[in-house]
Design an enzyme around this catalytic site. Structure first.
Site, PDB file in Angstrom:
ATOM      1  N   SER B  49      73.946   5.730  59.453  1.00  0.00           N
ATOM      2  CA  SER B  49      72.966   5.879  59.925  1.00  0.00           C
ATOM      3  C   SER B  49      71.592   7.848  60.393  1.00  0.00           C
ATOM      4  CB  SER B  49      72.168   5.097  61.283  1.00  0.00           C
ATOM      5  OG  SER B  49      70.423   4.951  61.279  1.00  0.00           O
ATOM      6  N   GLU B  50      70.837   7.653  59.549  1.00  0.00           N
ATOM      7  CA  GLU B  50      70.153   8.615  59.580  1.00  0.00           C
ATOM      8  C   GLU B  50      70.042   9.051  60.777  1.00  0.00           C
ATOM      9  OE1 GLU B  50      67.381   8.262  56.552  1.00  0.00           O
ATOM     10  OE2 GLU B  50      65.387   7.767  58.484  1.00  0.00           O
ATOM     11  N   ASN B  51      69.491   8.800  61.418  1.00  0.00           N
ATOM     12  CA  ASN B  51      69.963   9.844  63.612  1.00  0.00           C
ATOM     13  C   ASN B  51      70.027   9.616  63.730  1.00  0.00           C
ATOM     14  OD1 ASN B  51      69.352   6.463  62.817  1.00  0.00           O
ATOM     15  ND2 ASN B  51      68.483   6.121  65.150  1.00  0.00           N
ATOM     16  N   SER B  92      73.443  15.315  60.943  1.00  0.00           N
ATOM     17  CA  SER B  92      73.552  14.341  60.538  1.00  0.00           C
ATOM     18  C   SER B  92      73.223  14.177  58.895  1.00  0.00           C
ATOM     19  CB  SER B  92      72.398  13.133  60.923  1.00  0.00           C
ATOM     20  OG  SER B  92      72.019  11.723  60.220  1.00  0.00           O
TER      21      SER B  92
END
Lengths: 230, 223
Positions: B49-51, B92
């Site tokens: 997940s990008e976060n 990330s």
């Protein structure tokens, strides 16, 4: 090492001024320094440029600063989230400026700012609207955009634990932009959920060394990151 | 005759079959989220997940306590798999651009036959939300797009050249629609599979560019 300044949220933001560029950590509602933001609102600053991933969630976080009329410009990756109602209202009336930056480019520009670099070369955004006005540099047959490093006058950072040296650890995905923003601003204020003694944080696990931190606020709010779903 | 095509669940199921064991996969917000429940846990896919979540687990359903420190990119409560980890945002996206994503599953407004992707801004709009889409689209080794074959107004979304503002150029490798599975190779759309009950000719008619149908087979769905 001299202990860092432990203050209240109001004191922490005392030296902030109108027209400043301000980094604010967070992604959605995770890792947003809401108490520091509230203190900035009370200070009634004007003309701020806010750099943060989102443009506020319902009426919390950056939405509060927008509501209070503190913000001239928002730099973010995702301005039009369903919950960014305050921002959308102001933007549609032309009352706030916007710069949309791809999320990874924003992260890397901030990291470069903290690392003393002038900018980065990224393949992100080549051939898109984002490339407008930017230099394209070809290296080994691949095109890259030259993206400038980004720094701020102030950073508002949310951490999980702080020690009196200013060392920080984060909680889960609340880490997000916080560690890189802490490295790239002239004055760094931290809001931590709890304070621990020097030596209590495992040196191997410290994410942000205290050298980056100028002031911190410890606000015990175990419930802050948790809320009951509607 | 009008093509009926696949339901969203069937599209999502078909895309899930495309993921191979041990892949690292980023899932975008919106339609891509429908894919996750259909992924066989035995494949040991690592969801990014990008976060900053590496090893994102399933969404947490129902009411109860929400942990705002563990939300997906779509801001929904999720879990972390055993052995999962957290990184900051620069790391990330270093993972995404650095070639560690075997695939990204993204929604799309339009896909062109040269692989160009449009999914962030409507034509003529003042702005749009990019989020991590541009970085993830150029970084992932495969970009799997999931979308309806046509717009609500019946316009083709698979086109020869984008008319929407691009997100990234030449990145989409496969498109999963309600009418079939379309691969992109050497600047061409290749209809690999057609949805059961849909005629190949209907798919061609719904596509705004040349569609190669020489080796098309009928998709098999679970009973």
């Amino acid at each position: 090492m001299k202990p860092k300044r432990k203050t209240s949220a109001q004191e922490a933001v005392e030296r902030m001024h109108d027209d400043a560029v301000v980094f604010i950590g967070g992604f959605g509602r995770g890792g947003v320094p809401e108490n520091l933001i509230e203190a900035v609102c009370q200070k009634r600053l004007r003309g701020l440029t806010i750099v943060s991933n989102n443009a506020g969630t319902s009426s919390t976080g950056i939405a509060r600063l927008l509501e209070e009329g503190c913000v001239r410009k928002v730099v973010c990756s995702f301005p039009l989230a369903k919950e960014s109602v305050v921002f959308k209202g102001l933007y549609n009336k032309g009352l706030v400026d916007l710069e949309v930056v791809p999320q990874g480019t924003m992260a890397e520009r901030i990291r470069a700012g903290g690392a003393g670099l002038g900018g980065v070369l990224t393949p992100t955004g080549v051939g898109t609207d984002i490339a407008e006005g930017k230099q394209v540099i070809e290296l080994d047959g691949r095109n890259y955009l030259l993206e400038r490093a980004m720094r701020a006058d102030f950073a508002l950072v949310k951490a999980h634990k702080v020690d009196p040296m200013g060392n920080l650890v984060y909680r889960k995905a609340a880490r997000n932009f916080n560690p890189i923003m802490a490295m790239a601003a002239d004055w760094v204020m931290v809001e931590a959920t709890s304070e621990v003694a020097v030596g209590d944080l495992d040196p191997e696990a410290i994410v942000t060394p205290g050298v980056y931190v100028d002031a911190y606020v410890a606000i015990a709010s175990a419930g802050q990151s948790m809320e009951t779903a509607a | 005759m009008t093509a009926t095509g696949l339901t969203l669940d069937q599209m999502a199921w078909r895309l899930a079959q495309e993921l191979e064991p041990d892949w690292v996969v980023n899932v975008g917000i919106g339609m891509p989220l429908a894919v996750v429940p259909f992924v066989d846990p035995a494949k040991d896919i690592i969801f990014h997940s990008e976060n900053g979540i590496i090893g994102m687990g399933p969404e947490l359903e129902g009411t109860g306590v929400v942990d705002n420190d563990l939300l997906s990119a779509g801001k929904r409560p999720v879990s972390l798999i055993p052995g999962g980890s957290f990184v900051h945002h620069a790391d990330s996206f270093a993972l995404a651009r650095g070639g560690r994503l075997d695939a990204a599953i993204l929604g799309a407004y339009q896909v062109a036959s040269n692989g160009d992707l449009a999914n962030w801004k409507l034509p003529g709009a003042r702005t749009g939300s990019i989020g991590g889409a541009m970085d993830i689209a150029i970084g992932a080794r495969r970009v799997l797009a999931i979308m309806t074959h046509k717009t609500r107004d019946g316009e083709p979304k698979l086109v020869e050249r984008l008319t929407y503002p691009p997100t990234a150029l030449g990145v989409v490798t496969k498109v999963f629609t309600d009418l079939g599975v379309i691969a992109i190779r050497e600047g061409r759309f290749i209809l690999e599979e057609v949805a059961p009950g849909v005629e190949v000719g209907e798919v061609s008619a719904a596509t705004g560019a040349e569609l190669c149908t020489e080796k098309t087979c009928i998709m098999s769905l679970p009973r």
